[in-house]
Design a protein around this motif. Structure first.
Motif, PDB file in Angstrom:
ATOM      1  N   VAL A 181       0.811  -1.267  -0.105  1.00 31.83           N
ATOM      2  CA  VAL A 181      -0.243  -0.050   0.133  1.00 31.83           C
ATOM      3  C   VAL A 181       0.853   1.357   0.070  1.00 31.83           C
ATOM      4  O   VAL A 181       1.558   1.550   0.811  1.00 31.83           O
ATOM      5  CB  VAL A 181      -0.968   0.003   1.221  1.00 31.83           C
ATOM      6  N   ARG A 182       0.877   1.926  -1.174  1.00 34.34           N
ATOM      7  CA  ARG A 182       1.601   3.218  -1.203  1.00 34.34           C
ATOM      8  C   ARG A 182       0.637   4.259  -1.067  1.00 34.34           C
ATOM      9  O   ARG A 182      -0.428   4.476  -1.867  1.00 34.34           O
ATOM     10  CB  ARG A 182       2.364   3.151  -2.643  1.00 34.34           C
ATOM     11  N   PRO A 183       0.899   5.494  -0.257  1.00 31.56           N
ATOM     12  CA  PRO A 183       0.249   6.781  -0.268  1.00 31.56           C
ATOM     13  C   PRO A 183       0.231   7.332  -1.826  1.00 31.56           C
ATOM     14  O   PRO A 183       1.045   7.400  -2.459  1.00 31.56           O
ATOM     15  CB  PRO A 183       0.701   7.511   0.642  1.00 31.56           C
ATOM     16  N   GLY A 184      -0.978   8.218  -2.034  1.00 27.37           N
ATOM     17  CA  GLY A 184      -0.872   9.029  -3.094  1.00 27.37           C
ATOM     18  C   GLY A 184      -1.488   8.394  -4.521  1.00 27.37           C
ATOM     19  O   GLY A 184      -1.580   8.822  -5.524  1.00 27.37           O
ATOM     20  N   GLY A 185      -2.115   7.288  -4.259  1.00 26.17           N
ATOM     21  CA  GLY A 185      -2.623   6.566  -5.378  1.00 26.17           C
ATOM     22  C   GLY A 185      -3.997   7.103  -5.416  1.00 26.17           C
ATOM     23  O   GLY A 185      -4.718   7.908  -4.860  1.00 26.17           O
ATOM     24  N   LEU A 186      -4.829   6.531  -6.627  1.00 24.17           N
ATOM     25  CA  LEU A 186      -6.045   7.064  -7.078  1.00 24.17           C
ATOM     26  C   LEU A 186      -7.168   6.774  -5.972  1.00 24.17           C
ATOM     27  O   LEU A 186      -8.145   7.600  -5.772  1.00 24.17           O
ATOM     28  CB  LEU A 186      -6.520   6.326  -8.322  1.00 24.17           C
ATOM     29  N   ASN A 239      -6.458   5.860  -2.603  1.00 25.17           N
ATOM     30  CA  ASN A 239      -5.964   6.193  -1.383  1.00 25.17           C
ATOM     31  C   ASN A 239      -7.035   7.280  -0.419  1.00 25.17           C
ATOM     32  O   ASN A 239      -7.439   8.129  -1.034  1.00 25.17           O
ATOM     33  CB  ASN A 239      -4.510   6.749  -1.029  1.00 25.17           C
ATOM     34  N   ARG A 240      -7.084   7.053   0.787  1.00 28.85           N
ATOM     35  CA  ARG A 240      -7.624   7.914   1.721  1.00 28.85           C
ATOM     36  C   ARG A 240      -6.575   8.854   1.891  1.00 28.85           C
ATOM     37  O   ARG A 240      -5.555   8.973   1.830  1.00 28.85           O
ATOM     38  CB  ARG A 240      -8.066   7.013   3.078  1.00 28.85           C
ATOM     39  N   PRO A 241      -6.912  10.008   2.719  1.00 30.52           N
ATOM     40  CA  PRO A 241      -6.157  11.328   2.879  1.00 30.52           C
ATOM     41  C   PRO A 241      -4.774  10.700   3.744  1.00 30.52           C
ATOM     42  O   PRO A 241      -3.652  11.246   3.691  1.00 30.52           O
ATOM     43  CB  PRO A 241      -6.920  12.164   3.638  1.00 30.52           C
ATOM     44  N   ASP A 242      -5.159   9.803   4.640  1.00 27.76           N
ATOM     45  CA  ASP A 242      -3.969   9.293   5.493  1.00 27.76           C
ATOM     46  C   ASP A 242      -3.122   8.322   4.709  1.00 27.76           C
ATOM     47  O   ASP A 242      -1.884   7.679   5.278  1.00 27.76           O
ATOM     48  CB  ASP A 242      -4.296   8.659   6.824  1.00 27.76           C
ATOM     49  N   GLY A 243      -3.428   8.032   3.554  1.00 30.14           N
ATOM     50  CA  GLY A 243      -2.422   7.180   2.657  1.00 30.14           C
ATOM     51  C   GLY A 243      -2.918   5.671   2.652  1.00 30.14           C
ATOM     52  O   GLY A 243      -2.704   4.942   1.951  1.00 30.14           O
ATOM     53  N   SER A 244      -3.934   5.332   3.529  1.00 35.97           N
ATOM     54  CA  SER A 244      -4.287   4.012   3.519  1.00 35.97           C
ATOM     55  C   SER A 244      -5.126   3.811   2.345  1.00 35.97           C
ATOM     56  O   SER A 244      -5.840   4.826   1.839  1.00 35.97           O
ATOM     57  CB  SER A 244      -5.113   3.946   5.009  1.00 35.97           C
ATOM     58  N   LEU A 245      -5.700   2.529   2.142  1.00 39.60           N
ATOM     59  CA  LEU A 245      -6.863   2.098   1.251  1.00 39.60           C
ATOM     60  C   LEU A 245      -7.976   1.673   2.145  1.00 39.60           C
ATOM     61  O   LEU A 245      -7.809   1.032   2.994  1.00 39.60           O
ATOM     62  CB  LEU A 245      -6.174   0.933   0.301  1.00 39.60           C
ATOM     63  N   HIS A 274      -9.698  -0.397   6.953  1.00 36.41           N
ATOM     64  CA  HIS A 274      -8.655   0.117   5.901  1.00 36.41           C
ATOM     65  C   HIS A 274      -7.425  -0.719   5.797  1.00 36.41           C
ATOM     66  O   HIS A 274      -7.097  -1.327   6.951  1.00 36.41           O
ATOM     67  CB  HIS A 274      -8.396   1.354   6.224  1.00 36.41           C
ATOM     68  N   PHE A 275      -6.619  -0.725   4.999  1.00 36.45           N
ATOM     69  CA  PHE A 275      -5.274  -1.270   4.871  1.00 36.45           C
ATOM     70  C   PHE A 275      -4.212  -0.072   5.210  1.00 36.45           C
ATOM     71  O   PHE A 275      -4.206   0.642   3.991  1.00 36.45           O
ATOM     72  CB  PHE A 275      -5.294  -1.999   3.549  1.00 36.45           C
ATOM     73  N   PRO A 276      -3.543  -0.001   5.976  1.00 35.04           N
ATOM     74  CA  PRO A 276      -2.589   1.133   6.171  1.00 35.04           C
ATOM     75  C   PRO A 276      -1.324   1.207   5.224  1.00 35.04           C
ATOM     76  O   PRO A 276      -1.080   0.147   4.548  1.00 35.04           O
ATOM     77  CB  PRO A 276      -1.927   0.704   7.615  1.00 35.04           C
ATOM     78  N   SER A 277      -0.933   2.366   4.928  1.00 35.02           N
ATOM     79  CA  SER A 277       0.107   2.785   4.288  1.00 35.02           C
ATOM     80  C   SER A 277       1.306   1.847   4.536  1.00 35.02           C
ATOM     81  O   SER A 277       1.835   1.842   5.786  1.00 35.02           O
ATOM     82  CB  SER A 277       0.364   4.296   4.076  1.00 35.02           C
ATOM     83  N   GLY A 278       2.155   1.491   3.497  1.00 33.45           N
ATOM     84  CA  GLY A 278       3.361   0.433   3.959  1.00 33.45           C
ATOM     85  C   GLY A 278       2.878  -0.825   4.056  1.00 33.45           C
ATOM     86  O   GLY A 278       3.562  -1.601   4.056  1.00 33.45           O
ATOM     87  N   ALA A 279       1.565  -1.214   4.143  1.00 34.60           N
ATOM     88  CA  ALA A 279       1.376  -2.595   4.541  1.00 34.60           C
ATOM     89  C   ALA A 279       1.566  -3.530   3.284  1.00 34.60           C
ATOM     90  O   ALA A 279       1.068  -3.180   2.232  1.00 34.60           O
ATOM     91  CB  ALA A 279      -0.139  -2.912   4.950  1.00 34.60           C
ATOM     92  N   GLU A 280       2.111  -4.723   3.448  1.00 35.28           N
ATOM     93  CA  GLU A 280       2.349  -5.621   2.376  1.00 35.28           C
ATOM     94  C   GLU A 280       1.122  -6.438   2.478  1.00 35.28           C
ATOM     95  O   GLU A 280       1.009  -7.091   3.450  1.00 35.28           O
ATOM     96  CB  GLU A 280       3.710  -6.468   2.299  1.00 35.28           C
ATOM     97  N   LEU A 281       0.567  -6.537   1.461  1.00 34.23           N
ATOM     98  CA  LEU A 281      -0.944  -7.524   1.128  1.00 34.23           C
ATOM     99  C   LEU A 281      -0.541  -8.579   0.399  1.00 34.23           C
ATOM    100  O   LEU A 281       0.098  -8.267  -0.744  1.00 34.23           O
ATOM    101  CB  LEU A 281      -2.058  -6.605   0.734  1.00 34.23           C
TER     102      LEU A 281
END
Length: 155
Positions: free
Chosen positions: A36-41, A43-49, A94-101
């Motif tokens: 999960v990388r922030p800034g994607g189409l 993503n939530r404001p905190d970078g999570s999905l 949500h899936f936090p920013s930086g999490a490997e899924l």
């Protein structure tokens, strides 16, 4: 070992390719992963999905499964459709920013008409999601995307 680039296995392009890597794929199942990388189409404001995004990661894993099979058989990668899901369950919001899924998709049913069902599991740090995806690969996918012109739709 999968050596084909994801862009050659998925009927998606650019930022719409949402899985990062195929770990393994055989005739019945696929294992993929993404971070999960922030800034994607999406993503939530905190970078999570949002957790519902797991369905799309599962669907792209199934599409990669179909792409791998097509390439192994010397066939072109075709467009497929996610018809729906049953029993999507996720233990987080949500899936936090930086999490490997990690996604595992197992084919449980596929018929000669292009209908298929896949049992999917998504795992990450403190994350578990499951779903059964119903998919369809039509015999001529381009015809499903063609729009009828005025002369074709008039009685």
């Amino acid at each position: 070992m999968i050596t084909w680039p994801l862009a050659e296995l998925l009927p998606h392009a650019g930022d719409m390719i949402l899985i990062d890597h195929i770990d393994s794929c055989d005739d019945e199942q696929i294992n993929t992963r993404t971070t999960v990388r922030p800034g994607g189409l999406f993503n939530r404001p905190d970078g999570s999905l949002p957790a519902w995004f797991g369905i799309e990661l599962m669907a792209q894993s199934v599409a990669a499964f179909a792409g791998c099979r097509a390439r192994r058989n010397g066939q072109p990668v075709e467009l497929g459709f996610l018809l729906g899901t049953r029993k999507y369950q996720c233990d987080v919001e949500h899936f936090p920013s930086g999490a490997e899924l990690h996604v595992h998709a197992q084919r449980s049913l596929e018929d000669d008409n292009g209908m298929g069902v896949f049992e999917c599991h998504l795992h990450g740090p403190g994350i578990h999601a499951t779903a059964r995806l119903n998919v369809y690969t039509p015999p001529q996918p381009a015809s499903y995307l063609a729009e009828a012109g005025p002369e074709e739709s008039a009685p």
